[in-house]
Design a protein around this motif. Structure first.
Motif, short mmCIF file in Angstrom:
data_model
loop_
_atom_site.label_atom_id
_atom_site.label_comp_id
_atom_site.label_asym_id
_atom_site.label_seq_id
_atom_site.Cartn_x
_atom_site.Cartn_y
_atom_site.Cartn_z
N THR A 1 42.41 53.63 73.57
CA THR A 1 40.98 54.04 73.90
C THR A 1 40.96 54.93 75.32
OG1 THR A 1 40.70 51.99 75.03
CG2 THR A 1 40.37 52.11 72.41
N GLY A 2 41.70 54.69 76.33
CA GLY A 2 41.02 55.15 77.64
C GLY A 2 40.11 54.23 78.04
N HIS A 3 39.75 54.31 79.16
CA HIS A 3 38.69 53.40 79.63
C HIS A 3 37.35 53.70 79.19
CE1 HIS A 3 41.49 52.43 83.18
NE2 HIS A 3 41.91 51.95 82.13
N VAL A 4 37.19 54.98 78.94
CA VAL A 4 35.55 55.44 78.37
C VAL A 4 36.15 56.61 77.40
CG1 VAL A 4 33.65 56.76 79.09
CG2 VAL A 4 34.53 54.92 80.57
N GLU A 5 35.41 56.65 76.32
CA GLU A 5 35.47 57.62 75.35
C GLU A 5 34.15 58.42 75.20
OE1 GLU A 5 37.23 56.28 71.84
OE2 GLU A 5 39.03 56.20 72.65
N PRO B 1 23.90 64.50 77.68
CA PRO B 1 22.97 64.17 76.77
C PRO B 1 23.33 64.59 75.33
CG PRO B 1 21.87 65.66 78.23
CD PRO B 1 23.28 65.36 78.69
N GLY B 2 23.17 64.33 74.19
CA GLY B 2 23.67 64.75 73.09
C GLY B 2 25.01 64.35 72.53
N LEU B 3 25.56 63.86 73.66
CA LEU B 3 27.07 62.92 73.31
C LEU B 3 26.72 61.71 73.32
CD1 LEU B 3 29.30 65.79 74.96
CD2 LEU B 3 29.01 65.61 72.44
N THR B 4 27.88 60.74 72.83
CA THR B 4 28.05 59.35 72.97
C THR B 4 29.10 59.12 73.75
OG1 THR B 4 27.32 59.35 70.81
CG2 THR B 4 27.84 57.12 71.76
N VAL B 5 28.66 58.62 75.12
CA VAL B 5 29.76 58.08 75.80
C VAL B 5 29.91 56.37 75.81
CG1 VAL B 5 30.46 57.94 78.35
CG2 VAL B 5 29.04 60.14 77.51
N SER B 6 31.15 56.11 75.40
CA SER B 6 30.99 54.54 75.32
C SER B 6 32.35 54.16 76.15
CB SER B 6 31.53 54.24 73.58
OG SER B 6 31.01 55.11 73.05
N PRO B 7 31.84 52.99 76.71
CA PRO B 7 33.23 52.40 77.40
C PRO B 7 33.91 51.43 76.15
CG PRO B 7 31.31 50.79 77.54
CD PRO B 7 31.02 52.24 76.82
N TRP B 8 35.22 51.30 76.82
CA TRP B 8 36.28 50.79 75.77
C TRP B 8 35.62 49.47 75.02
CZ3 TRP B 8 38.21 45.81 76.13
CH2 TRP B 8 38.19 45.28 77.39
N GLN B 9 34.99 48.85 75.78
CA GLN B 9 34.41 47.59 75.04
C GLN B 9 33.56 47.91 73.76
OE1 GLN B 9 34.02 48.15 78.24
NE2 GLN B 9 33.87 46.22 79.48
N ASP B 10 32.82 49.02 73.81
CA ASP B 10 32.28 49.45 72.70
C ASP B 10 33.04 50.32 71.55
OD1 ASP B 10 30.15 48.44 73.87
OD2 ASP B 10 29.00 50.40 74.34
N VAL B 11 34.37 50.90 72.13
CA VAL B 11 35.09 51.40 71.20
C VAL B 11 35.95 50.75 70.48
CG1 VAL B 11 37.09 53.26 71.03
CG2 VAL B 11 35.33 53.52 73.03
N GLU B 12 36.39 49.41 71.13
CA GLU B 12 37.07 48.52 70.19
C GLU B 12 36.37 47.12 70.32
OE1 GLU B 12 39.60 48.55 68.36
OE2 GLU B 12 40.41 50.71 68.85
N PRO B 13 35.21 47.20 69.40
CA PRO B 13 34.31 45.68 69.70
C PRO B 13 35.10 44.57 69.24
CG PRO B 13 33.40 47.17 68.00
CD PRO B 13 34.66 47.97 68.75
#
Lengths: 251, 407
Positions: free
Chosen positions: B56-60, B245-257
């Protein structure tokens, strides 16, 4: 694709040679009308130049292609543009279908499970291409008549496996041409509509030149098929055009 | 106040043996706690590090709800803006653009479903562990092969299913973003991972090749970002979200819940076990404090008689317990530092290395951070305060007349 054989396939829907008589006098008249329409197209070989515009909320795409048909059972389509898709071809013989991809030099037979899948991303399914001629075997005909239109309702016979719960077919009386086809699911909900528009003279025959397919369960989607050229019984359409060898040939 | 502390100190020293024994149980509790926190944080830190680097990387960054409902047309269109923001951020170490699509792969008369991932070979090498998982052939090059086809890396599962080796040709068929039938031939350049790893059915293409295959223009589905500190994932994601804005930035915790929640619940379970162990330790401590209060009933009676307020007596008891706990923590800290340091920098080799997404994970490692030492200290002090309250109340309620008659 109903568009392929021009209106041949579309109206031949009702034209299976072994079509049993429907129930009642209306059905008999319906069959008579269909026979008339069928006479218009029966045995026709055709050659067409077609533009297909596919519209969805995400993308628009326009394909140029050439299509040819022989009878109601054989048809062949080749994409000419855009350049990326140039050469992709589809061959239909009776109920079998193959796609050919020149870039990977591969012929892929469409399996039965993919028949309801989209043809080249359009709103026409693969099934639209092969299914037509069996409709009269599987559906009962019922006709209503207004001043200028015939409305024929097709309801599946019992114990037949059909895709649609009901098909409503509208034909104008003068000229005798298809107007629209409504496809209903088993719950009786209209799920897609095919409209025939803009009749034009093609080699002496008046035929709708634009077919619009709108899937009502997918807002924003529609596919528009426009005939730019259509010839009947051209001398260069022969059995040899509808072979796997021709499918994979260079052009 | 200083009198109170002095009194408390003296009281501790008065019963040295008992104080030492009580302190020993607290020291044991502290070391156990710190060691356990260190190992849990360390091994999970390790797993998270490998996991995030691997996938995932740290942030996606994605478009809209791509994580939950991936669709080929949910693309990041303004790539220049994203790269500008990422290049300007001091915490961003590296980032890699990716595109995804399912496809059918053929070789000869064999076929298998695969996942296409378009990657930027140079950036991917710095961002994920993919390059380290190459088992055959060489790393992906963006240029075309001599025969005009682009290169591809395939997972071990694809290689086995299609009987492919580096140099072989793989045919991919998929659906393009414009609804067209995507089809092309690629030359296998390398094979990655093992049959167990997550990428066994992946096919990696150079980004430009994948984009043209899927008719995506210059758009991508994802940016995976590596930060200089994984703990910044959440705050950094929030910061980038404001800039994009307009994109979704997620930390890895949200990418792989699922992964994150499983891990968190495991940590919670560990915390509960530790809590119970410490509770037992402190029941012992409570007993000691109660004993010392009982023993000093007469003394407290005298204190009350000469004018001490009940609250002072209660505070005295709490102060004694807290001072003892603080001393135990200090001793525990001194003892646990070398232990935890050893596990952090040396680790112990596991008898059987664990394969985590194709990356071997062979050492059990600790974590040497302030949090590992501070958390048990706070827990110990909290417990000490808690167990000193009932004896304190008891001592404060002593009536002088009654107390001075008891011995």
């Amino acid at each position: 694709m109903r568009f392929v054989v021009a209106l041949v396939a579309v109206t031949a829907t009702f034209a299976a040679p072994a079509a049993p008589p429907g129930d009642g006098a209306d059905a008999a008249r319906a069959k008579a009308i269909i026979d008339k329409m069928e006479d218009l197209y029966r045995g026709a070989a055709s050659k067409a130049q077609v533009t297909m515009r596919i519209e969805t909320p995400q993308y628009q795409r326009t394909l140029e292609m050439s299509a040819r048909s022989l009878g109601t059972k054989q048809s062949f389509i080749r994409i000419l543009a855009p350049i990326k898709d140039r050469g992709i071809a589809t061959l239909k013989i009776d109920k079998q279908m193959w796609n050919y991809f020149p870039k990977i030099n591969k012929v892929i037979k469409i399996p039965p499970s993919m028949m309801m899948g989209s043809w080249m991303g359009s709103d026409f399914t693969n099934d639209d291409l092969v299914k037509e001629t069996t409709l009269t075997d599987e559906y009962r005909l019922h006709m209503d008549e207004t001043a200028d239109q015939y409305r024929i309702t097709l309801i599946p016979k019992q114990n037949t496996v059909t895709v649609w719960g009901k098909i409503e077919y509208v034909i104008s009386k003068s000229p005798l041409l298809p107007v629209s086809e409504g496809f209903y699911d088993d719950a009786g909900k209209l799920v897609r509509r095919l409209t025939f528009e803009d009749p034009k003279d093609f080699s002496g025959r008046l035929l709708p030149s634009v077919l619009e397919m709108v899937p009502l369960n997918k807002p924003g989607h529609r596919t528009l098929v426009t005939y730019t050229r259509l010839e009947f019984n051209p001398p260069d359409v022969t059995e040899a055009d509808f072979t796997l060898r021709h499918l994979t040939s260079r052009f | 106040m200083s009198l109170l502390l002095r009194l408390a100190f003296r009281n501790i020293l008065r019963q040295r043996r008992r104080s030492i024994l009580t302190a020993l149980s607290m020291i044991g509790g502290y070391i156990l706690c710190a060691f356990s926190f260190s190992l849990v944080d360390g091994s999970y830190g390790n797993i998270i590090r490998i996991f995030t680097q691997d996938r995932t990387g740290h942030v996606e960054i994605h478009k809209g709800d791509y994580i939950e409902h991936p669709r080929i047309y949910k693309t990041i269109d303004d790539r220049a803006k994203v790269t500008k923001v990422l290049d300007a951020d001091p915490h961003v170490v590296s980032y890699a653009p990716r595109v995804y699509a399912p496809a059918l792969a053929w070789a000869g008369d064999k076929n298998t479903p695969v996942q296409i991932i378009g990657i930027d070979p140079a950036r991917e090498r710095n961002t994920s562990l993919l390059a380290r998982k190459l088992t055959e052939g060489s790393w992906l090059t963006a240029a075309t092969a001599p025969d005009g086809h682009y290169h591809a890396l395939i997972g071990r599962g694809v290689a086995d299913a299609l009987k492919l080796k580096p140099g072989g040709h793989i045919i991919l068929i998929s659906q393009g973003a414009d609804g067209s039938v995507a089809n092309d031939i690629y030359v296998v350049q390398g094979i990655v991972g093992t049959l167990d790893s997550a990428e066994k059915l992946n096919v990696y293409l150079p980004l430009a090749a994948a984009q043209s295959f899927l008719t995506l223009g210059n758009h991508v589905h994802e940016y995976a970002i590596i930060l200089n500190n994984i703990h910044l994932a959440r705050s950094q994601a929030a910061k980038l979200q404001k800039l994009l804005p307009g994109l979704t930035v997620s930390p890895w915790q949200d990418v792989e819940p699922t992964f994150y929640k499983t891990m968190e619940s495991d940590k919670r379970g560990n915390d509960v076990t530790l809590g119970i162990i410490l509770f037992i330790v402190f029941i012992g401590v409570l007993n000691t404090v109660l004993m010392s209060v009982l023993e000093r009933t007469r003394e407290f009676g005298v204190l009350r008689a000469i004018g001490s307020r009940p609250i002072t007596i209660a505070l005295l008891i709490s102060a004694e317990t807290l001072i003892l706990a603080a001393l135990s923590i200090a001793a525990g800290f001194v003892l646990s530092v070398p232990l935890i340091a050893f596990f952090t920098w040396h680790g112990i080799a596991m008898p059987q290395p664990i394969d985590l997404g194709g990356v071997a994970f062979s050492d059990m490692q600790g974590d040497f951070t302030a949090s590992v030492f501070v958390r048990p200290a706070l827990i110990l002090l909290g417990y000490a305060l808690l167990v000193s309250i009932p004896p304190g109340i008891r001592a404060a309620r002593i009536s002088p007349a009654h107390a001075m008659r008891t011995f």
